[in-house]
Every structure is written in C-alpha cells, then in structure tokens.
Motif scaffolding. Structure first.
Motif, short mmCIF file in Angstrom:
data_model
loop_
_atom_site.label_atom_id
_atom_site.label_comp_id
_atom_site.label_asym_id
_atom_site.label_seq_id
_atom_site.Cartn_x
_atom_site.Cartn_y
_atom_site.Cartn_z
N PRO A 84 0.87 -1.31 0.07
CA PRO A 84 -0.03 0.11 -0.01
C PRO A 84 0.83 1.16 0.02
N LEU A 85 1.05 1.71 -1.14
CA LEU A 85 1.96 3.16 -1.19
C LEU A 85 1.31 4.25 -1.83
N TYR A 86 1.51 5.37 -1.37
CA TYR A 86 0.93 6.53 -2.28
C TYR A 86 2.01 6.98 -3.26
N LEU A 87 1.80 6.88 -4.41
CA LEU A 87 2.80 7.09 -5.53
C LEU A 87 3.18 8.44 -5.69
N ASP A 88 2.21 9.22 -4.97
CA ASP A 88 2.68 10.85 -5.31
C ASP A 88 3.52 11.35 -4.13
N MET A 89 4.00 10.47 -3.22
CA MET A 89 4.65 11.02 -1.92
C MET A 89 6.22 10.46 -2.29
N GLU A 93 8.11 11.47 2.97
CA GLU A 93 6.62 11.84 3.29
C GLU A 93 5.80 10.68 3.80
N TYR A 94 6.24 9.56 2.75
CA TYR A 94 5.30 8.43 3.00
C TYR A 94 5.48 7.72 4.56
N PHE A 97 4.27 10.13 7.32
CA PHE A 97 2.67 9.92 7.49
C PHE A 97 2.20 8.70 8.20
N VAL A 98 2.80 7.39 7.82
CA VAL A 98 2.43 6.34 8.58
C VAL A 98 2.99 6.32 9.97
N ARG A 100 3.29 9.08 11.80
CA ARG A 100 2.27 10.00 12.60
C ARG A 100 1.05 9.31 12.81
N ALA A 101 0.55 8.55 11.75
CA ALA A 101 -0.61 7.71 11.98
C ALA A 101 -0.59 6.95 13.11
N ARG A 102 0.49 6.16 13.25
CA ARG A 102 0.76 5.47 14.42
C ARG A 102 1.16 6.09 15.61
N GLN A 145 7.31 0.66 6.24
CA GLN A 145 6.08 1.20 6.73
C GLN A 145 5.82 0.20 7.75
#
Lengths: 320, 241
Positions: A84-89, A93-94, A97-98, A100-102, A145
């Motif tokens: 599960p990757l955000y290709l625009d990051m 950054e990715y 993001f993970v 922080r979300a954790r 991640q």
C-alpha cells in the motif's frame, strides 16, 4: 502471542477459510504456506483486523480482534500483499505519514525513520517519489512502513513476491535479523523461501490447515519413510536382495539409467539407514559409487499432505 | 484528533501534489466568473444572485469530481488496507479525508471573492445577503461533498464514484423543486412535500440567498451532511463482515 481458533470466513458462497486454528508464541517466526488462493491472505487480513471472521476467535497478545481492533492494530506491523503506497509521495513523506498515523512524533519519529531507512536499505531512495521506485524498493518501502512503529508483531503477506534473487536474500536477512525480538508471520507460496528463515510452518490448502509443525517433523509424518540412494559396482540382483534383507527396509527400487546399478532404499526414519548400508557394503565387499540420504523437499511434503487432505475429505486427489 | 489531522495533511497535500488541484480551481473560477459576467450587465443589479443561483447546478458536477478520489483511489492503490489497519477509528480517517476535500473546495470558493469586491465597486450591494450567500455556498458544498464522499466509499473506481455522486447530488437537489414535489404528491399524496421539506435543498438554500439565516436551514445542511458521513463510516466498517 497470536491465537487463531476455529476461524471461518466466506465470501458469498465461496468458503475462504474453514475452521482454521493455529497459535504462535512470542518471538516465534511462522512460515505460512499454501498455494495461491488457499486462504493465506484472508487469514492475515483477519489477524490484522481488516476483515472480521464469520466464526471463531482471534486474539493478539490476549486482545480480541473484534472487541478491541485498535489495540490490536497498534501492536502489529502489516505488509499487505498489494504493497500500500501513495505514489505521489516520496519515501520520507510516506514513512512520516504512517509514523504519525501510528502515533509517533518528534525525536522518536525521527529515530524510527532513520532506523527503518537504514535497515531496509532505502538511504539512497529516501527523497525519491515512490512512483519512480523499482519493484524491489517499493517492497522495501512497504516493509519499512510495517516496521516504523517498532511493533512486537509483524505480519508480512508475500514479502518477497516479484523480487529478484538478490533482493529476496536481502528481505530474508532482514527477517532473520528481527528474529527473537519480534513475533513474525510471513506467507509465501514458494516453499524454498521458508527453510532459510524458520522451521515452524503452517500449511493451508483450500481454506483448511493441513499441517502445522516443524519442517522436519512434517516431512517424516507426511512421507512415512526415509529415503537413501545407493549406487555400486557389481551384480544388481544380488545387491537388491541383500538390501531388502536389511533390518526395517520397506522397499528397494532399482533406479533407471545405464552403467552401475543404483537403488532407492526406503526405510524408517529411526535408525541409521546409511550406516546399515555401509556395514552391508563392507561385509559384502561392494564398491560403493554413491550413498547418501535424499531428504524430501518441502514440495514433496506439501504434495503428500495435500493428497492426504483430499483423501480424508473424500475428494479425488488432484494431480499435482 | 491527532489521527484526523495526519490524514487531513496527507489528503490536502495530495490535491496539490498533482496538477488536478490547479485545473479544478481554474475551471471553477473561469466557469463561475464567466457565467456571472454573462448576465451581470444585462440585469444591471449590484448583487450576486446570478452566481449563487447557479452554484447548486455547477457544484453537482464539480464537487463529486473533487471527492471521487477520496476512497476509490485508496481502494485501487491498496492503501485502503493500510488506512483500515492503522490504529485509527474509521470515522477519524473519514473526517480527515472529508475536511481535506472541504478545505480544497473552500480555497476554490475563496477565489471568487473578487466578485463581491467588484460588485461593491460598481454599486451598493446588500452586504448581508452576499455574506449569507457565501454561507449558503459553504453549506451547500459541505452537503454535496458528504454525498460525494459517501459514493466514493461505495466504489472501487473513480469514474463510477463521480457518476454516482453526480446522480445522488442531483436527486437531493431535484426533490427540493416545487414541480417535482407536486408530481410525486400526485402519485403518493404527501410524499413529495415531505421529501421536499426534509431532503430537498432548494428551499433551504434559497432562504440563505435571501439573507435569512435560520436555525432550521443550518440544521438541514449540517444534519444531512452528518447523515451521509455516518453512512459512509458504517458502510466502510460493514465491509469487514
């Protein structure tokens, strides 16, 4: 650490899991094996609380996945099959993001990012957009991640799929390096992947657990007999008769091929078959050209177990 | 809360990480500016009724296009599985996404502020009506966006999500129209009026345009948005079973 008891799951009329049970102690590494579509991913999705079981219970660290999913998720690092990757990051950054979300922040987040990037070999790719990364680096980013919050439990769904041999080796080393400190389940449909990392396996086929144990024990129970190859110079018929006369030998088959006679001798796992043949050869004054045990591969074991499961279910055995 | 903020940051920057944001905002401003100017000098009154009056139609197309990616893209990328296995509640993730898209819409709406400035230069407009018009536009966007977020959650594919979103927004709009209510009343007496009053948006939006801010209208917009966002959360949680 992880207890799966009697878990069933259907999608419409398709039964994905049928009364699956297994458990895993703290610090253990489990190889979760099975052909594609056997139910490996579904099981992992249930343990990670992405899916709920139709029946049965799953507890992680004693916490039920249905009643307290958030507490379970906090303890697990999960790499799904489709990374599960955000290709625009970019990678930084990715992972931020993970992290922080954790719930990571500040110096702790920074430390963990540094560790993950180092451990997963992402230093050179740190600032690159994920969309531009190769398959191997994407897989590593996915793994980073899963590790970012330093979880006690790692659930990795096909972590080496689509990687080249060198990359597979890298991921394998990484998993091995985490052994002991973390409880890990990793799935694969490639059997050779398992042995270098762990000897504890669970084999699943068509939604049912068909084997659970140490690789060696499974081989023995699945195959029933040990196998030794013997080659010698001399009279084939006499040699075969003498081999048959050995204590406990179940069968002696002549192997095809020209030249010196070769035999496959099957006997019990207990007792040293090789030593027995050696003694016999010395007494009979044979000149041995070959004498070795031929351990069953995990493939053989897997096929035998699958056939047996089919037979038990009353279904005709599938041609494997 | 922290989780919502993290998701919000990611989603808001996702709009601006791609050219989509700029294309959307430019389209929004060009279309609205152009349509307002089209009738502005013909009617010759210093107000923005033309702009606000057209907004419900335009946003039926614009908002679902903004919201279509919210869930459908995550489902396609596989990041949906990541989001749903983070130690966050579904509603925290949903709220982060929704607020990010909403702020994006507000940025586009802020881009129309030269219009009231221009009107004020040319005449002597009713400032209160313009302010409540903007409040109406903000509330209208919130409602459409809740509907669009919901339809994006239903779909795997962004094109289906945008089409379904347009249809759903259109339905909520159309049941508020007098003639539609009358037609439905003809089939099933009372049903059309009921839908018009509690589901349809025309009446609520128009009273805001006239400069009347009533509690009932606020409750309508906020409440109905809440209903769609709750449905969105329930749907995404129900998918587990």
């Amino acid at each position: 650490m992880i207890e799966v008891r009697g878990v069933s799951k259907s999608f419409g009329t398709m039964v994905a899991l049928d009364a699956v049970s297994f458990s895993l102690a703290r610090g253990e590494i489990l190889g979760f094996l099975g052909p594609n579509g056997a139910g490996k991913s579904t099981t992992m999705k249930i343990v990670t609380t992405f899916l709920a079981p139709d029946a049965g219970t799953v507890t992680v660290d004693g916490i039920d996945v249905l009643t307290e999913p958030l507490a379970v998720r906090g303890r697990i690092g999960y790499l799904p099959e489709n990374v599960p990757l955000y290709l625009d990051m970019n990678v930084q950054e990715y992972l931020t993001f993970v992290g922080r979300a954790r719930g990571l922040a500040g110096a702790r987040l920074k430390d963990r990012l540094e560790w993950c990037v180092e451990a997963c070999g992402l230093v050179t790719e740190y600032r690159k957009p994920i969309g531009e990364l190769s398959k191997g680096y994407r897989q590593r980013t996915g793994l980073a991640q899963a590790l970012v919050h330093d979880p006690d439990i790692l659930i990795l769904d096909e972590p080496t799929s689509g990687l080249d041999p060198l990359q597979i080796l890298g991921i394998r080393e990484l998993i091995k390096s985490l052994a002991g400190s973390k409880t890990i389940i990793f799935s694969t449909h490639i059997l050779q992947e398992v042995s270098p990392v762990t000897d504890r396996v669970v084999i699943i086929n068509e939604g049912r657990i068909i084997a659970d144990g140490r690789v060696g024990d499974l081989r023995r129970s699945a195959m029933g007999s040990n196998r030794v190859y013997v080659g010698l110079r001399g009279d084939a018929a006499a040699a075969a008769a003498a081999l048959r006369g050995l204590d406990g030998v179940a069968s002696v088959d002549t192997l095809p091929g020209g030249g010196n006679p070769r035999f496959e001798v099957r006997g019990p796992f207990s007792g040293d078959l090789v030593a027995a043949v050696e003694t016999l050869a010395r007494d009979a004054r044979w000149q041995l050209t070959e004498l070795h045990e031929a351990p069953y591969s995990l493939e053989d074991t897997f096929i035998a177990l699958t056939r047996r499961a089919h037979a038990a279910a009353g279904a005709p055995p599938e041609v494997a | 809360m922290q989780g919502t903020l993290t998701i919000f940051r990611r989603e808001f920057s996702a709009y601006f990480n791609s050219p989509i944001a700029y294309i959307f905002i430019i389209a929004f401003l060009v279309f609205n500016g152009g349509m307002v100017m089209n009738g502005f000098f013909l009617t010759g009154t210093a107000d923005l009724r033309g702009f606000f009056g057209m907004l419900p139609f335009f946003l039926i197309l614009f908002i679902p296009a903004v919201s279509m990616r919210l869930w459908a893209e995550d489902k396609r990328l596989g990041t949906f599985e990541l989001l749903m296995t983070l130690p966050l509640r579904t509603r925290e993730v949903m709220l982060g996404k929704y607020l990010a898209a909403y702020c994006f819409y507000l940025v586009a709406l802020l881009g129309t502020l030269p219009l009231p400035v221009m009107v004020a230069q040319l005449g002597n407009p009713d400032g209160g009506a313009m302010a409540s018009g903007y409040l109406g536009a903000a509330l209208l966007g919130a409602l459409y966006l809740a509907i669009g977020t919901f339809t994006s959650g239903l779909m795997r594919d962004q094109i289906s999500a945008v089409i379904l979103g347009i249809v759903a927004c259109f339905l909520v709009f159309i049941v508020g129209e007098q003639w539609v209510a009358a037609t439905i009343d003809g089939w099933l007496p009372g049903a059309g009026s009921f839908l018009r009053r509690y589901l349809g948006l025309a009446e609520h939006y128009e009273s805001l345009l006239r400069g009347m801010i009533t509690l009932g209208d606020l409750v309508y917009f906020v409440g109905l948005s809440g209903v769609f966002l709750t449905l969105n959360t329930l749907w995404l949680e129900g998918r587990k079973y």
